[in-house]
Write a protein that holds these residues in place. Structure first.
Motif, mmCIF file in Angstrom:
data_model
loop_
_atom_site.group_PDB
_atom_site.id
_atom_site.type_symbol
_atom_site.label_atom_id
_atom_site.label_comp_id
_atom_site.label_asym_id
_atom_site.label_seq_id
_atom_site.Cartn_x
_atom_site.Cartn_y
_atom_site.Cartn_z
ATOM 1 N N ASN A 128 0.831 -1.205 0.000
ATOM 2 C CA ASN A 128 0.000 0.000 0.000
ATOM 3 C C ASN A 128 0.866 1.256 0.000
ATOM 4 O O ASN A 128 0.555 2.227 -0.692
ATOM 5 C CB ASN A 128 -0.937 -0.013 1.210
ATOM 6 C CG ASN A 128 -2.005 1.036 1.121
ATOM 7 O OD1 ASN A 128 -2.433 1.411 0.032
ATOM 8 N ND2 ASN A 128 -2.451 1.522 2.260
ATOM 9 N N LEU B 260 2.203 1.667 -3.471
ATOM 10 C CA LEU B 260 1.170 2.177 -4.370
ATOM 11 C C LEU B 260 0.957 3.676 -4.167
ATOM 12 O O LEU B 260 0.716 4.408 -5.125
ATOM 13 C CB LEU B 260 -0.144 1.422 -4.162
ATOM 14 C CG LEU B 260 -0.166 -0.011 -4.676
ATOM 15 C CD1 LEU B 260 -1.470 -0.688 -4.266
ATOM 16 C CD2 LEU B 260 0.006 -0.051 -6.182
ATOM 17 N N GLY B 261 1.049 4.122 -2.939
ATOM 18 C CA GLY B 261 0.937 5.556 -2.662
ATOM 19 C C GLY B 261 2.060 6.330 -3.329
ATOM 20 O O GLY B 261 1.837 7.400 -3.904
ATOM 21 N N SER C 262 1.894 13.290 -14.777
ATOM 22 C CA SER C 262 0.712 13.752 -15.510
ATOM 23 C C SER C 262 0.651 15.282 -15.551
ATOM 24 O O SER C 262 0.349 15.863 -16.593
ATOM 25 C CB SER C 262 -0.549 13.186 -14.860
ATOM 26 O OG SER C 262 -1.696 13.695 -15.497
ATOM 27 N N SER D 150 1.421 6.356 -7.079
ATOM 28 C CA SER D 150 0.333 7.289 -7.384
ATOM 29 C C SER D 150 0.855 8.724 -7.415
ATOM 30 O O SER D 150 0.519 9.497 -8.308
ATOM 31 C CB SER D 150 -0.778 7.146 -6.341
ATOM 32 O OG SER D 150 -1.787 8.103 -6.564
ATOM 33 N N GLY D 151 1.679 9.083 -6.450
ATOM 34 C CA GLY D 151 2.271 10.420 -6.432
ATOM 35 C C GLY D 151 3.149 10.667 -7.642
ATOM 36 O O GLY D 151 3.127 11.749 -8.234
ATOM 37 N N VAL E 27 2.889 9.200 -10.590
ATOM 38 C CA VAL E 27 2.022 9.306 -11.770
ATOM 39 C C VAL E 27 1.362 10.689 -11.825
ATOM 40 O O VAL E 27 1.273 11.303 -12.890
ATOM 41 C CB VAL E 27 0.971 8.176 -11.786
ATOM 42 C CG1 VAL E 27 -0.119 8.429 -12.809
ATOM 43 C CG2 VAL E 27 1.651 6.842 -12.060
ATOM 44 N N GLN E 28 0.922 11.200 -10.686
ATOM 45 C CA GLN E 28 0.303 12.529 -10.653
ATOM 46 C C GLN E 28 1.302 13.610 -11.048
ATOM 47 O O GLN E 28 0.967 14.524 -11.800
ATOM 48 C CB GLN E 28 -0.281 12.818 -9.266
ATOM 49 C CG GLN E 28 -1.510 12.025 -8.953
ATOM 50 C CD GLN E 28 -1.977 12.214 -7.518
ATOM 51 O OE1 GLN E 28 -1.317 12.832 -6.702
ATOM 52 N NE2 GLN E 28 -3.144 11.669 -7.219
#
Length: 140
Positions: free
Chosen positions: A69, A72-73, A83, A76-77, A79-80
């Motif tokens: 987890n 994944l956090g 992006s 996610s950061g 990827v953001q």
């Protein structure tokens, strides 16, 4: 005096039952205190071997899931961040396209064309800045 008390308990069967009961209560109290202090109902294999094995397996799985987890956090950061940088570059590329279209006009003076060329160069430098400036946890 303690010799009298201990010898009188040994010869007194009711006192012996009382001592046995007290020892049993103290043992149960110790088990409950251990469970309360650790937060686990099964603290060792001596409490319940099968339940302890299952509990250890669940604890190991939970540790693995917690680590996953966290990963994944982090992803996610990342990827953001990526992006956002790509959105900024895309918007800047659209602006660069418009600058090139304007620069291709045959009605421009050489001074205007130079201004568009300088604007395009600045936009290109901004693309490079977005590319190198997008960082997540110190990683570009």
């Amino acid at each position: 005096m303690s010799g009298i008390v201990s010898s009188s308990i040994i010869t007194n069967s009711a006192a012996m039952v009382g001592v046995e009961t007290l020892n049993s209560i103290n043992s149960s109290l110790q088990t409950v205190q251990t469970a309360v202090s650790t937060g686990y109902s099964v603290n060792s294999a001596s409490d319940n071997g099968a339940a302890y094995a299952v509990a250890q397996s669940v604890r190991t799985t939970m540790s693995g899931l917690t680590a996953a987890n966290q990963q994944l956090g982090d992803v996610s950061g990342l990827v953001q961040t990526t992006s956002t940088a790509l959105t900024n570059i895309s918007n800047l590329m659209q602006s660069m396209d418009q600058t090139l279209v304007n620069m291709s006009s045959s009605t421009l003076s050489s001074s205007q064309r130079s201004q568009y060329a300088a604007e395009f160069t600045a936009q290109l430098q901004n693309v490079a800045s977005f590319t190198t400036g997008a960082r997540y946890n110190g990683i570009s």
